[in-house]
Design a protein around this motif. Structure first.
Motif, short mmCIF file in Angstrom:
data_model
loop_
_atom_site.label_atom_id
_atom_site.label_comp_id
_atom_site.label_asym_id
_atom_site.label_seq_id
_atom_site.Cartn_x
_atom_site.Cartn_y
_atom_site.Cartn_z
N GLY A 77 -33.86 -33.79 -12.21
CA GLY A 77 -32.66 -32.62 -12.37
C GLY A 77 -32.27 -31.39 -10.77
O GLY A 77 -31.00 -31.37 -10.88
N LYS A 78 -33.36 -31.25 -10.41
CA LYS A 78 -32.90 -30.92 -8.88
C LYS A 78 -31.74 -31.29 -8.22
O LYS A 78 -31.46 -31.14 -7.98
CB LYS A 78 -34.42 -29.94 -8.50
N CYS A 79 -32.29 -32.67 -7.83
CA CYS A 79 -32.14 -33.57 -7.09
C CYS A 79 -30.42 -33.71 -7.59
O CYS A 79 -29.58 -33.27 -6.73
CB CYS A 79 -32.20 -34.75 -6.77
N ARG B 125 -30.57 -41.52 1.55
CA ARG B 125 -31.47 -41.25 0.96
C ARG B 125 -32.18 -43.12 0.53
O ARG B 125 -33.39 -42.77 1.08
CB ARG B 125 -30.95 -41.60 -0.60
N TYR B 126 -31.91 -44.36 1.44
CA TYR B 126 -32.52 -45.33 1.44
C TYR B 126 -32.48 -46.08 3.41
O TYR B 126 -32.57 -46.21 3.55
CB TYR B 126 -31.19 -46.62 0.94
N ALA C 197 -37.40 -46.22 -6.43
CA ALA C 197 -37.90 -44.85 -7.75
C ALA C 197 -38.08 -43.44 -6.23
O ALA C 197 -37.44 -43.53 -5.21
CB ALA C 197 -39.57 -44.81 -7.51
N GLY C 198 -37.85 -42.21 -6.61
CA GLY C 198 -37.99 -41.22 -6.11
C GLY C 198 -36.69 -40.34 -6.70
O GLY C 198 -35.61 -40.69 -7.20
N GLY C 199 -37.00 -39.23 -6.96
CA GLY C 199 -35.80 -38.07 -6.93
C GLY C 199 -34.68 -38.27 -6.85
O GLY C 199 -33.87 -38.40 -7.19
N GLU C 200 -33.84 -38.17 -5.54
CA GLU C 200 -33.07 -38.49 -4.80
C GLU C 200 -31.93 -39.52 -5.54
O GLU C 200 -31.44 -40.05 -5.50
CB GLU C 200 -33.44 -38.47 -3.16
N GLY D 215 -31.24 -45.55 -8.53
CA GLY D 215 -29.82 -45.55 -8.27
C GLY D 215 -29.62 -47.53 -7.49
O GLY D 215 -28.53 -47.32 -8.27
N LEU D 216 -30.36 -48.25 -7.70
CA LEU D 216 -30.31 -49.59 -7.34
C LEU D 216 -28.85 -50.44 -8.18
O LEU D 216 -28.89 -49.51 -9.77
CB LEU D 216 -31.11 -50.65 -7.21
#
Lengths: 368, 368
Positions: A18-20, B335-336, A348-351, A157-158
């Motif tokens: 949520g922060k990202c 990001r990537y 995976a990962g916040g951003e 995001g993929l």
């Protein structure tokens, strides 16, 4: 020219992903503001697990509001039912962004959608829970016209969900989906059974992955395969299979039977080396065939079969050649018959998770 | 519930890609018709190079109309200016689908867009021509609110344009894009310089590719690198570089200087074997380093550099390991950063190109 349209947004969860999300959203709203034809985005509700801030008159909250500010809020806490009522009563279209992984929030999606509030979320629970919930969600959306987008529920995001939807909606016939759907499993097997060199011992690799933050606090939450099974459930349903739940097909757990009853993750980690020889056997069996072992999920659409577990791959296979903690998803279809359509990268990962959510939000807002 | 919305569609080009498009569109309209909340799609204009059919009262034409029927039409032929007028006057929002690769049609996009007619197309010419045309197109769209979608202009149905747009719009910083953007070049180099084995002689591989239909009728139209340069121009502009034209950066042509003046493709093919030794040298130079040679395009965003030509890759590199006539596109972003986001698969052919067009049309219609 029509007056500028405002879309009202409620955000459940402004820590972590949520922060990202908030930080990316700030950039997006600044960009959108440059053309009066674009809708204005008004964030009117933000919550953390036990607190929330909202704007009684629907005036936009500042996107600089920190997670800490929300956590310290003394404002009355809206129940989910009240939040739905609040968003549905906004003076324009509304979207709820659920950045949690909570089942109880997911269970309320049909209510949001029935009241015309669109849903954008990386939360896997809604789409990989019971099939009844799946039908309730998409049934409510079809009836009200509200949208539900969840790109980040598989591969962060993929472009995975959007690709499946494009294939299906344009009439392609997906025959098989196969891939590595967990960054944790990817990292573990790329280190444990690399295409070149020997690789480490299993328990040591799990320990290393945990220390590097690649696993859940309790690594059993990755090793049981349920996270991968949830993602496969979502994809299988999108291609038309009626999968009852993520436990209704074979899922291989990498937790040794003897350690299932460990009372803590620490005890589990301490005892895991006792089972190194089991995993070593698996690695050697693959090596004997010139192959490597990987933890994959696959969907055979014609047979209606979904499965998750260990499989062996030639070293030149894209799944074997994966690096780091990357995901890879291969779509075999009637149109992509000679070779699959492949999407690969960090899953995976916040951003990158937030990126999928923000991308979805933009697509939903453009349709409202 | 609001009355069902109708979106009016004009299709320029119903042979080739257009034929696949029409057939996919038929399935889509049948699916959309199942929910009255979905818009109805009314195709009211279809053309081939010299003929057209249109519906004076905007009643939908049958989607079973064959390319041959359109070719045999005796109806008065609408000029592009008249077509714009006709679509802009439709009793609802309108979209023009340009399935051609014609520059003169592309040049008219600003006019369509200025009149509120959205544009969906696989035609590369509009987006890789002069930068002035690019600005006119997106300027007109921003002003009128009409949409312009062109997924199939790079990598056919692969999610390439949509991925770049998602990255940029959500605020990621693209640092580099690299890949194999031509199915023809992919096939040629995967056969000429495979990662395992010797591969064939250059001219023989070109001949084989031509016979299998992997090249343009005149293979020089592939070997000059312009097709790849056009795709790179589009991607570079999408990440913010002001590329003047596809000839304003270094593009390596694989047509030997001595054969540039050949009067025909046949003469070119006949004389090409004289230059096998040149390409063999390139192959051997790569082999001496344990590498293989590939024809790639790349964009270094920070340096503002775009280039197209031969480069050497380790055999384990995803670009080297490509199979058949597949495309691969790697996005390196903030990001990537650890490893790129990769999209891979067939990037040419009627069905997958049409799929990108139909997918775009659905996205545009959902926003109208």
């Amino acid at each position: 020219m029509a007056a500028q349209k405002t879309v009202f947004i409620g955000i459940i969860g402004v820590g972590g992903v949520g922060k990202c999300f908030l930080s990316q959203l700030k950039g997006v709203t600044e960009r959108l503001a440059k053309n009066p034809r674009n809708p204005a985005l008004a964030v009117v509700f933000m919550s953390r697990s036990k607190t929330n801030i909202y704007s009684a008159d629907y005036a936009p909250l500042s996107l600089d509001t920190s997670a800490e500010t929300v956590a310290a809020s003394k404002q009355d806490v809206l129940s989910t039912a009240k939040l739905i009522e609040y968003l549905a009563a906004a003076p324009g279209k509304a979207v709820v962004v659920d950045n949690t992984s909570a089942q109880d929030v997911a269970d309320q999606y049909p209510e949001f959608l029935a009241k015309g509030v669109s849903v954008v979320t990386p939360n896997k629970k809604a789409f990989s829970g019971s099939y009844a919930l799946w039908e309730a969600i998409f049934g409510a959306a079809a009836k009200s016209g509200a949208k539900v987008y969840h790109e980040s529920s598989v591969g962060a995001g993929l472009p995975v969900i959007s690709t499946v939807k494009d294939l299906v909606e344009t009439g392609d016939e997906v025959t098989k989906i196969e891939g590595v759907f967990s960054g944790t499993m990817s990292f573990l097997f790329n280190s444990f059974a690399p295409t070149e060199g020997e690789g480490g011992k299993w328990a040591a690799e799990v320990k290393k992955a945990k220390e590097l933050g690649y696993t859940e606090p309790d690594p059993r939450d990755d090793l049981n395969g349920l996270d991968v099974a949830r993602k496969l459930t979502i994809l299988a349903r999108l291609v038309g299979l009626k999968i009852e739940s993520p436990t209704s097909f074979p899922v291989q757990s990498l937790i040794p039977k003897e350690l299932e009853s460990c009372s803590s993750g620490d005890e589990f980690m301490q005892r895991l080396p006792e089972f190194d020889s089991q995993m070593e056997e698996v690695k050697l069996a693959a090596q004997a065939q010139g192959k490597v072992v990987r933890f994959v999920g696959s969907i055979d659409v014609a047979k209606g079969e979904v499965k998750v577990g260990l499989e062996m791959f030639d070293k030149s296979h894209p799944i074997a050649a994966l690096k780091g903690s990357d995901n890879i998803i291969s779509f075999y279809t009637k149109r992509y018959s000679a070779s699959p359509l492949i999407v690969q990268g960090s899953g995976a990962g916040g951003e990158v998770t937030a990126m999928g959510v923000v991308g979805d939000l933009l697509k939903v807002v453009a349709q409202l």
